[in-house]
Design a protein around this motif. Structure first.
Motif, short mmCIF file in Angstrom:
data_model
loop_
_atom_site.label_atom_id
_atom_site.label_comp_id
_atom_site.label_asym_id
_atom_site.label_seq_id
_atom_site.Cartn_x
_atom_site.Cartn_y
_atom_site.Cartn_z
N MET A 235 1.01 -1.20 -0.16
CA MET A 235 0.02 0.09 0.07
C MET A 235 0.96 1.17 -0.17
N THR A 236 0.23 2.42 -0.31
CA THR A 236 1.17 3.50 -0.27
C THR A 236 0.32 4.68 0.46
N PRO A 237 0.94 5.47 0.99
CA PRO A 237 0.01 6.82 1.64
C PRO A 237 -0.79 7.39 0.74
N GLU A 238 -0.67 7.21 -0.35
CA GLU A 238 -1.69 8.13 -1.27
C GLU A 238 -2.99 7.13 -1.47
N LYS A 239 -2.86 5.84 -1.29
CA LYS A 239 -3.67 4.91 -1.32
C LYS A 239 -4.78 4.70 -0.26
N ILE A 240 -3.85 4.87 0.89
CA ILE A 240 -4.73 4.95 2.10
C ILE A 240 -5.37 6.01 2.71
N LYS A 241 -4.72 7.35 2.12
CA LYS A 241 -5.38 8.62 2.40
C LYS A 241 -7.02 8.70 2.70
N PRO A 242 -7.52 8.19 1.73
CA PRO A 242 -9.33 8.28 2.05
C PRO A 242 -9.63 7.48 2.94
N TYR A 243 -9.04 6.42 3.28
CA TYR A 243 -9.13 5.56 4.48
C TYR A 243 -9.20 6.37 5.76
N VAL A 244 -7.71 6.78 5.84
CA VAL A 244 -7.60 7.78 7.13
C VAL A 244 -8.77 8.90 7.16
N LYS A 245 -8.97 9.37 6.16
CA LYS A 245 -10.00 10.63 6.52
C LYS A 245 -11.24 10.06 6.86
N ARG A 246 -11.45 8.86 6.77
CA ARG A 246 -12.79 8.33 7.17
C ARG A 246 -12.61 7.50 8.47
N GLY A 247 -11.49 7.80 9.13
CA GLY A 247 -11.23 7.51 10.44
C GLY A 247 -10.66 5.93 10.53
N ALA A 248 -10.07 5.58 9.48
CA ALA A 248 -9.36 4.15 9.58
C ALA A 248 -8.18 4.42 10.71
N ILE A 249 -7.66 3.48 11.26
CA ILE A 249 -6.70 3.46 12.40
C ILE A 249 -5.81 2.43 12.25
N ALA A 250 -6.33 1.10 11.66
CA ALA A 250 -5.87 -0.26 12.06
C ALA A 250 -6.19 -1.16 10.47
N VAL A 251 -5.14 -1.87 10.35
CA VAL A 251 -5.20 -2.69 9.16
C VAL A 251 -5.10 -4.15 9.46
N MET A 252 -5.90 -4.90 9.05
CA MET A 252 -6.11 -6.48 9.53
C MET A 252 -6.33 -7.13 8.32
N SER A 253 -4.98 -7.88 7.91
CA SER A 253 -5.04 -8.62 6.55
C SER A 253 -5.58 -7.84 5.31
N GLY A 254 -5.08 -6.59 5.33
CA GLY A 254 -5.20 -5.85 4.25
C GLY A 254 -6.39 -4.92 4.33
N ARG A 255 -7.50 -5.23 5.44
CA ARG A 255 -8.60 -4.45 5.55
C ARG A 255 -8.40 -3.29 6.73
N PHE A 256 -9.23 -2.30 6.38
CA PHE A 256 -9.09 -1.13 7.27
C PHE A 256 -10.18 -1.11 8.50
N LEU A 257 -9.88 -0.60 9.59
CA LEU A 257 -10.87 -0.58 10.88
C LEU A 257 -10.77 0.71 11.27
N ASP A 258 -11.99 1.30 11.86
CA ASP A 258 -11.65 2.46 12.71
C ASP A 258 -11.45 2.38 14.16
N ALA A 259 -11.68 3.26 14.75
CA ALA A 259 -11.14 3.30 16.48
C ALA A 259 -11.98 2.21 16.92
N GLU A 260 -13.41 2.06 16.86
CA GLU A 260 -14.41 1.17 17.30
C GLU A 260 -14.63 -0.13 17.01
N GLY A 261 -13.62 -0.36 15.82
CA GLY A 261 -13.56 -1.70 15.24
C GLY A 261 -14.71 -1.83 14.17
N HIS A 262 -15.20 -0.90 13.50
CA HIS A 262 -16.17 -1.02 12.30
C HIS A 262 -15.23 -1.00 10.94
N PRO A 263 -15.53 -1.64 10.12
CA PRO A 263 -15.10 -1.80 8.91
C PRO A 263 -15.01 -0.22 8.11
#
Length: 326
Positions: A235-263
């Motif tokens: 992954m690259t910072p550019e590719k994950i930037k939209p996920y970060v904007k939506r609140g992503a803080i974790a990656v698990m097997s390539g999938r993104f989660l927010d602080a509450e564990g929501h996809p």
């Protein structure tokens, strides 16, 4: 010819043990680390007599046996984590004095646990990450030919530490099981390319097997520049930037989660080849191996989302996870 055994009263005990063979036996066994057979030979008694001597040593408080306090503390924290996050079990390794990286220490503990819980006909799904790779390298050799080890996320040309196929291969080799690697990229260029891949007969069959996993093993990454996925180029910072904007803080097997564990979903999800979070959540036993203070928010996210049924971590991380929700 073996020497005849002698009675306790006939034993010639060294003077430093005050003529008491019980103290002598206890010293040899607990301090000099002799086996019971070796103690029996030294004393000239039967092994059964040595067992009785050691029991009497405990009864007379010559020997007191206690779990070291640091291990007790780890057990207490593990039980508290299990209660809070409804885990089936939790392994917390005490804070070590060695200089091994934390992911290697957790990997070693995870390797022992994995051998304990694998069952003859398991289908074990394996993701990627430094800790998972370390676990695969630390696994003791065993004979489990009925176990199938499958790769649950596609591959990429990157660093050694990002190597899903190596994790899977190592584990299968060490337990003598069947190895099924996922022969597809982890991320393809466009959603329509993914759709074509997923229609291939070989991948259809592979995913049928992958979705039948009885256990799954995965690590957790944060979204800092130092995380495995970014270092590898997967992954690259550019590719994950939209996920970060939506609140992503974790990656698990390539999938993104927010602080509450929501996809947290985005464009990359339509290009990834591998199990989704929903599919992982359907696997009966889900083993998370992760630790380190920089990963605490990410690990908490995975636990809050209910994605782990077993956690292997380190004591400082476990303490922080417990204290954070007080």
């Amino acid at each position: 010819m073996a020497q005849p055994r002698v009675k306790r009263s006939e034993l010639s005990t060294p003077p430093e043990f005050a003529g008491d063979p019980i103290v002598w036996a206890a010293w040899l066994y607990y301090e000099e680390r002799m086996t019971q057979e070796e103690v029996a030979e030294r004393l000239g008694v039967s092994r059964a007599s040595v067992v009785n001597f050691l029991q009497e040593a405990r009864d007379r408080n010559i020997v007191t046996i206690a779990v070291a306090s640091r291990h007790l503390q780890s057990v207490q924290i593990a039980r508290e984590l299990s209660r809070r996050y409804e885990l089936n079990s939790c392994v917390v390794i005490p804070q070590g004095s060695d200089e091994l990286p934390i992911y290697e220490r957790i990997g070693r503990a995870g390797a022992r646990l994995l051998l304990d819980i694998l069952e003859p006909n398991d289908v074990l799904g394996v993701s990627w990450g430094r800790t998972v790779l370390s676990l695969s390298a630390e696994l003791a050799e065993a004979k489990m030919p009925g176990v199938t080890v499958v790769q649950i996320a596609g591959s990429a040309i990157g660093t050694k530490e990002f190597s899903p196929e190596l994790c899977t291969t190592n584990i299968a080799y060490r337990i003598g099981g069947r190895c099924v690697n996922l022969h597809a990229p982890g991320i393809v260029s466009r959603p329509d390319v993914k759709k074509l891949f997923m229609q291939e007969t070989s991948l259809v069959e592979q995913f049928r097997l992958i979705r039948s996993c009885t256990k799954v093993l995965f690590g957790v990454a944060n979204l800092s520049d130092a995380s495995t996925a970014l270092r590898s180029g997967y992954m690259t910072p550019e590719k994950i930037k939209p996920y970060v904007k939506r609140g992503a803080i974790a990656v698990m097997s390539g999938r993104f989660l927010d602080a509450e564990g929501h996809p947290v979903l985005g464009a990359l999800d339509e290009q990834m080849i591998g199990l989704t979070l929903d599919e992982i959540a359907q696997i009966p036993e889900r083993i998370c191996v992760a630790g380190g203070v920089e990963k605490i928010p990410a690990i908490r996210s995975v636990l809050r989302g209910g994605y782990a049924t077993i956690l292997v971590t380190d004591e400082p991380t476990a303490r922080a996870l417990v204290d954070a929700d007080d």
